[in-house]
Design an enzyme around this catalytic site. Structure first.
Site, PDB file in Angstrom:
ATOM      1  N   GLN A 126       6.799  -8.342 -11.893  1.00  0.00           N
ATOM      2  CA  GLN A 126       5.416  -7.946 -12.148  1.00  0.00           C
ATOM      3  C   GLN A 126       5.265  -6.431 -12.134  1.00  0.00           C
ATOM      4  O   GLN A 126       5.456  -5.797 -11.091  1.00  0.00           O
ATOM      5  CB  GLN A 126       4.518  -8.549 -11.057  1.00  0.00           C
ATOM      6  CG  GLN A 126       3.045  -8.189 -11.192  1.00  0.00           C
ATOM      7  CD  GLN A 126       2.220  -8.740 -10.034  1.00  0.00           C
ATOM      8  OE1 GLN A 126       2.738  -8.945  -8.936  1.00  0.00           O
ATOM      9  NE2 GLN A 126       0.941  -8.970 -10.276  1.00  0.00           N
ATOM     10  N   GLY A 127       4.926  -5.842 -13.265  1.00  0.00           N
ATOM     11  CA  GLY A 127       4.745  -4.390 -13.343  1.00  0.00           C
ATOM     12  C   GLY A 127       3.268  -4.016 -13.304  1.00  0.00           C
ATOM     13  O   GLY A 127       2.662  -3.686 -14.335  1.00  0.00           O
ATOM     14  N   TYR A 128       2.695  -4.063 -12.128  1.00  0.00           N
ATOM     15  CA  TYR A 128       1.270  -3.741 -11.971  1.00  0.00           C
ATOM     16  C   TYR A 128       1.089  -2.386 -11.271  1.00  0.00           C
ATOM     17  O   TYR A 128       0.673  -1.413 -11.864  1.00  0.00           O
ATOM     18  CB  TYR A 128       0.587  -4.843 -11.147  1.00  0.00           C
ATOM     19  CG  TYR A 128      -0.054  -5.957 -11.959  1.00  0.00           C
ATOM     20  CD1 TYR A 128       0.540  -6.425 -13.111  1.00  0.00           C
ATOM     21  CD2 TYR A 128      -1.240  -6.544 -11.548  1.00  0.00           C
ATOM     22  CE1 TYR A 128      -0.033  -7.462 -13.837  1.00  0.00           C
ATOM     23  CE2 TYR A 128      -1.832  -7.580 -12.270  1.00  0.00           C
ATOM     24  CZ  TYR A 128      -1.224  -8.035 -13.411  1.00  0.00           C
ATOM     25  OH  TYR A 128      -1.813  -9.041 -14.108  1.00  0.00           O
ATOM     26  N   SER A 129       1.421  -2.347  -9.960  1.00  0.00           N
ATOM     27  CA  SER A 129       1.143  -1.153  -9.154  1.00  0.00           C
ATOM     28  C   SER A 129       1.909   0.055  -9.658  1.00  0.00           C
ATOM     29  O   SER A 129       3.013  -0.061 -10.197  1.00  0.00           O
ATOM     30  CB  SER A 129       1.571  -1.393  -7.706  1.00  0.00           C
ATOM     31  OG  SER A 129       0.794  -2.396  -7.129  1.00  0.00           O
ATOM     32  N   GLU A 244      -3.011 -15.731  -8.512  1.00  0.00           N
ATOM     33  CA  GLU A 244      -2.061 -15.321  -7.475  1.00  0.00           C
ATOM     34  C   GLU A 244      -2.659 -15.596  -6.103  1.00  0.00           C
ATOM     35  O   GLU A 244      -1.980 -16.008  -5.184  1.00  0.00           O
ATOM     36  CB  GLU A 244      -1.770 -13.823  -7.654  1.00  0.00           C
ATOM     37  CG  GLU A 244      -0.769 -13.252  -6.667  1.00  0.00           C
ATOM     38  CD  GLU A 244      -0.617 -11.743  -6.790  1.00  0.00           C
ATOM     39  OE1 GLU A 244      -1.264 -11.142  -7.669  1.00  0.00           O
ATOM     40  OE2 GLU A 244       0.157 -11.181  -6.010  1.00  0.00           O
ATOM     41  N   SER A 383      -5.253  -5.540  -1.726  1.00  0.00           N
ATOM     42  CA  SER A 383      -5.274  -5.416  -0.270  1.00  0.00           C
ATOM     43  C   SER A 383      -6.467  -6.194   0.288  1.00  0.00           C
ATOM     44  O   SER A 383      -7.423  -6.496  -0.426  1.00  0.00           O
ATOM     45  CB  SER A 383      -5.390  -3.947   0.130  1.00  0.00           C
ATOM     46  OG  SER A 383      -6.674  -3.469  -0.193  1.00  0.00           O
ATOM     47  N   ASN A 384      -6.392  -6.509   1.574  1.00  0.00           N
ATOM     48  CA  ASN A 384      -7.490  -7.291   2.159  1.00  0.00           C
ATOM     49  C   ASN A 384      -8.809  -6.523   2.152  1.00  0.00           C
ATOM     50  O   ASN A 384      -9.881  -7.134   2.137  1.00  0.00           O
ATOM     51  CB  ASN A 384      -7.096  -7.772   3.557  1.00  0.00           C
ATOM     52  CG  ASN A 384      -6.067  -8.899   3.487  1.00  0.00           C
ATOM     53  OD1 ASN A 384      -5.478  -9.141   2.419  1.00  0.00           O
ATOM     54  ND2 ASN A 384      -5.845  -9.584   4.586  1.00  0.00           N
ATOM     55  N   GLU A 385      -8.719  -5.190   2.121  1.00  0.00           N
ATOM     56  CA  GLU A 385      -9.949  -4.401   1.969  1.00  0.00           C
ATOM     57  C   GLU A 385     -10.571  -4.677   0.586  1.00  0.00           C
ATOM     58  O   GLU A 385     -11.789  -4.867   0.472  1.00  0.00           O
ATOM     59  CB  GLU A 385      -9.656  -2.905   2.097  1.00  0.00           C
ATOM     60  CG  GLU A 385      -9.253  -2.454   3.502  1.00  0.00           C
ATOM     61  CD  GLU A 385      -7.758  -2.576   3.763  1.00  0.00           C
ATOM     62  OE1 GLU A 385      -7.067  -3.305   3.019  1.00  0.00           O
ATOM     63  OE2 GLU A 385      -7.270  -1.939   4.707  1.00  0.00           O
TER      64      GLU A 385
END
Lengths: 398, 381
Positions: A126-129, A244, A383-385
């Site tokens: 997966q090329g996301y971040s 996801e 992230s959970n934030e």
């Protein structure tokens, strides 16, 4: 409302259970028990067994190779996998890019990629971040310029899990730098063997090589490898992230994790020499954790029931992600607490036939590295934030 | 009431802090850990000779600087700030404390050697089934004409691979868990009958499993009275625990600073993430844990010389509080860093690993809360 399984559902559960018992690769079981690192072929061996049975992609529609199960069956299946402590099927093909391709892809893309995802012939990453685009994913800068029937891609991705094994990657790239951040993005499928693609390892706190940097330098990608419309990739990205997140709750795995925790706490002793599970402090923490897990389980079941009724995974999956990852992390905390002094030795696997053996009991070997490693779960997948932001905005309308 | 440091204590802190800043930065530390043996012995030598601080807590009569718990605290805080892998706690506080308590020839010869950096002591108190209870040990010692013989196993002895001596708890009577029958021995690391398995720990230290098999440690190895050493061992562990609190406070302070720096420079959504209220509140909560850790460290350190029950209460309160705070702060630091916090590249992850180990060193939160409950019940009875 009824919590009991029907006779048909019980028969299905028995069928799944005996299939796993009869077909789970014994070499893989041995390596898992020894805490050995698993290689690419190890990870694929179970995938292939499930693929041959037609069970590798429980959530896919039947026409694309799914088993055609309802939500209850899928739930039973994942419960049984966790109960038997099978290795997880890698999510990148089955849970991530597969659903994007069958939802947004062309007939040619479906025919070309879906069968090889199911069979395990193609390993996906997966090329996301990007280094500058984490929580703020839409600020990604990897650039794809159209030149005739190709894109030329330049940029850098990071946190690319298991890219060292990957045949293909799905990438978010910027095709319109002038547009608003979320509007100029496209979703590209890139052959990882294309010249200009470089994968570099990132070593994490437990000493693992799990994630990578992926550098893209003048990588030539055929336009036919773009999924959905140009500059509409964010639609695919959001769809994928929501998918996801449902799997990310990891209820069945956490159940298994708590069982393992209890097994450890039956063997380890407290300061008075009693099994830790008899210690009122410790067992209360386990009981508390089990309450959290039951709450998550039934929240997930309600979500699944909603899906079965035609409501796709929506913002409520963010709740599953937050609570699910907190529970996964809590399990690793308690395991580390349970093993006491033997959380400290740095675990090294010794080659077979070596006279050396690791320090401390086997159940302690990975306690600290796993605790360190699982901090990632509240960071990855949004992230959970960010998940809380999603709930605030999409559920509460704030 | 006075919480200020003396001029000497201030100089001690400044000189150690300067040394660690200039010669023990994070990259240098990582290079040292990669050396054969997992450390650079020149650092210990420098602490002894260049800085002359290994005698900080010893009486002047033994060649020390005449300090005590506060000097130990100052040193441990600075070592914690640098996540230094130097066995000051094990050698000077625990080993030195045992020698001071025992007095006699051992103290006369070994304390000057500790101060000179020639003697390093590993504290062999834990066993595979002891958890954090120093009385729950099975290692045995017996005496015959030629002296004491040790049999048994000790777990996770920090500095074990390079220690010159081990301070070993063993039973001369009774069964695991009995308060009576625990004795304390100081033995040479090279004694025949002691075998070792050395290994690195997850936080970059070196440690050993020790196996004693008919290890004849001679007639003079016993420190203190046969079978009556548990009160001394508990006192040594309390001193070590207070020192661990000081180390944790230093580590927490630095990790908070690193996280604050990162939050200020990391830009997402067009602004530094330190502008987001959720991050601000987290950084504030972390700071509150740092300050409370420092307060608890002072409180415990200043009460180390009180009678056993008061000392135990002070120390266990500090460690219970700091164990909880250290976990919160470590996790919050990693969460604020995001993915980069989980890599081996940044210092933050290594501080997190060290803090995680400090949480349970000499007893985790549960251990110390249980100890406090027992003290409470004893008082009520």
């Amino acid at each position: 409302m009824d919590l009991a399984f029907s006779p048909e559902e019980r028969a299905f559960r028995d069928e799944v259970r005996s299939f796993i018992a009869d077909n789970y690769p014994p070499e893989l079981r041995g390596k898992q028990d020894e805490g050995e690192e698993l290689g690419k072929e190890d990870m694929l061996s179970w995938h292939r067994v499930l693929a041959r049975k037609g069970w590798v992609a429980p959530a896919w529609p039947k026409e694309y190779g799914g088993p055609g199960w309802n939500a209850t069956q899928r739930y039973i299946f994942s419960e049984e996998l966790a109960r038997a402590d099978t290795i997880p099927v890698l999510p990148f093909g089955i849970n991530m890019v597969g659903p994007v391709i069958y939802t947004f892809g062309t007939p040619e893309q479906k025919a070309r990629f879906l069968p090889r995802i199911l069979s395990g012939d193609d390993w996906w990453c997966q090329g996301y971040s990007e280094p500058g685009a984490g929580s703020d994913l839409a600020s990604l800068r990897t650039r794809a310029e159209r030149q005739g029937d190709h894109y030329i891609v330049n940029g850098q991705k990071t946190w690319t899990t298991l890219a060292q094994h990957a045949d293909w990657g799905f990438f978010l790239v910027r095709t319109d730098p002038a547009a608003k951040p979320q509007e100029g993005i496209s979703f590209l499928l890139i052959d990882m063997k294309t010249p200009g693609v470089t994968v570099r390892p990132i070593i994490t706190l437990g000493g693992e090589h799990e994630v990578n940097e992926v550098w893209l330098e003048n990588v030539k990608v055929p336009v036919e490898n773009r999924v959905f419309e140009e500059n509409k990739g964010w639609t695919c990205a959001k769809f994928l992230l929501a998918h996801e997140r449902t799997g990310i709750a990891g209820v069945a795995r956490s159940k298994r994790g708590i069982e393992r925790l209890k097994a450890i706490a039956r063997v380890e002793v407290d300061d008075d020499g009693q099994p830790l599970l008899m210690n009122p402090f410790f067992r209360r923490k386990v009981a508390d954790l089990e309450c959290d897990l039951t709450a998550l389980e039934f929240t997930e079941l309600r979500t699944l029931a909603g899906e079965a009724a035609g409501r796709g995974p929506g913002p409520e999956s963010s709740l599953l992600k937050v609570k699910g990852t907190e529970i996964q992390q809590r399990i690793t905390e308690l395991v580390l607490e349970a093993v006491g002094h033997y959380g400290a030795p740095y675990f090294r696997a010794f080659p077979e036939g070596s006279n050396e053996y690791p320090i401390g009991p086997a159940h302690a070997h990975r306690a600290a590295p796993t605790y360190f490693n699982m901090r990632k779960t509240s960071i990855y997948g949004g992230s959970n934030e960010i998940q809380r932001n999603i709930i605030a905005k999409m559920v509460l309308g704030l | 009431m006075d919480f200020s440091f003396t001029e000497t204590q201030g100089m001690l802190r400044d000189s150690l802090a300067r040394y660690l800043r200039e010669r023990y930065d994070f990259d240098t530390r990582q290079k040292m850990l990669a050396l054969e043996g997992g450390r650079d012995p020149a650092v210990w030598k420098a602490l002894a000779e260049e800085l002359g601080i290994l005698g900080a807590g010893f009486p002047e009569a033994h060649g020390g600087l005449g300090g005590g718990p506060v000097e130990h605290m100052v040193i441990m805080e600075e070592l914690g700030r640098a996540i230094a892998v130097e066995p000051y706690l094990d050698t000077c506080i625990v080993g030195g404390g045992a020698l001071l308590a025992a007095g006699g020839d051992h103290a006369e010869t070994l304390i000057p050697a500790i101060i000179a950096g020639e003697v390093i002591i590993g504290f062999a108190w834990a066993e595979a089934r002891s958890r954090y209870n120093p009385a729950r040990i099975a290692t045995r010692a017996s005496a015959d004409g030629s002296g004491w013989t040790l049999d048994g196993d000790k777990a996770v002895v920090i500095a074990g691979p390079y220690a010159t001596h081990y301070l070993v708890t063993a039973r001369t009577a009774g069964n695991p868990g009995d308060r009576d029958g625990v004795s304390l021995f100081l033995v040479g690391a090279g004694t025949a009958g002691i075998s070792r398995r050395d290994y690195p720990t997850v936080d970059g230290w070196m440690a050993s499993e020790l196996h004693f098999e008919r290890a004849n440690v001679g007639p003079h190895a016993l420190l203190g009275r046969e079978g009556k050493a548990l009160p001394l061992v508990e006192e040594l562990i309390d001193r070590a625990t207070a020192a661990t609190c000081a180390e944790a406070a230093g580590t927490m302070r630095r990790l908070h600073e690193l996280t604050l720096d990162y939050a200020r420079q990391r830009v997402q959504f067009g602004q530094p993430i330190s502008r987001f209220q959720v991050i601000q509140h987290r950084l504030v909560d972390m700071l509150m844990e740092v300050e409370q850790a420092v307060s608890m460290t002072y409180q415990a350190t200043l009460r180390l010389d009180l009678p056993a029950a008061e000392r135990a209460r002070a120390v266990s309160q500090a460690k219970a509080k700091i164990a909880k705070g250290a976990r919160f702060l470590g996790q919050a630091a990693i969460q604020t860093h995001g993915g980069i916090g989980i890599t081996n590249e940044l210092a933050a992850g290594h501080y997190f690993k060290r803090l995680t180990m400090l949480e349970s060193r000499f007893g985790d939160q549960d251990h110390h809360l249980a100890r406090l409950e027992a003290l409470m019940l004893a008082e009520a009875a």
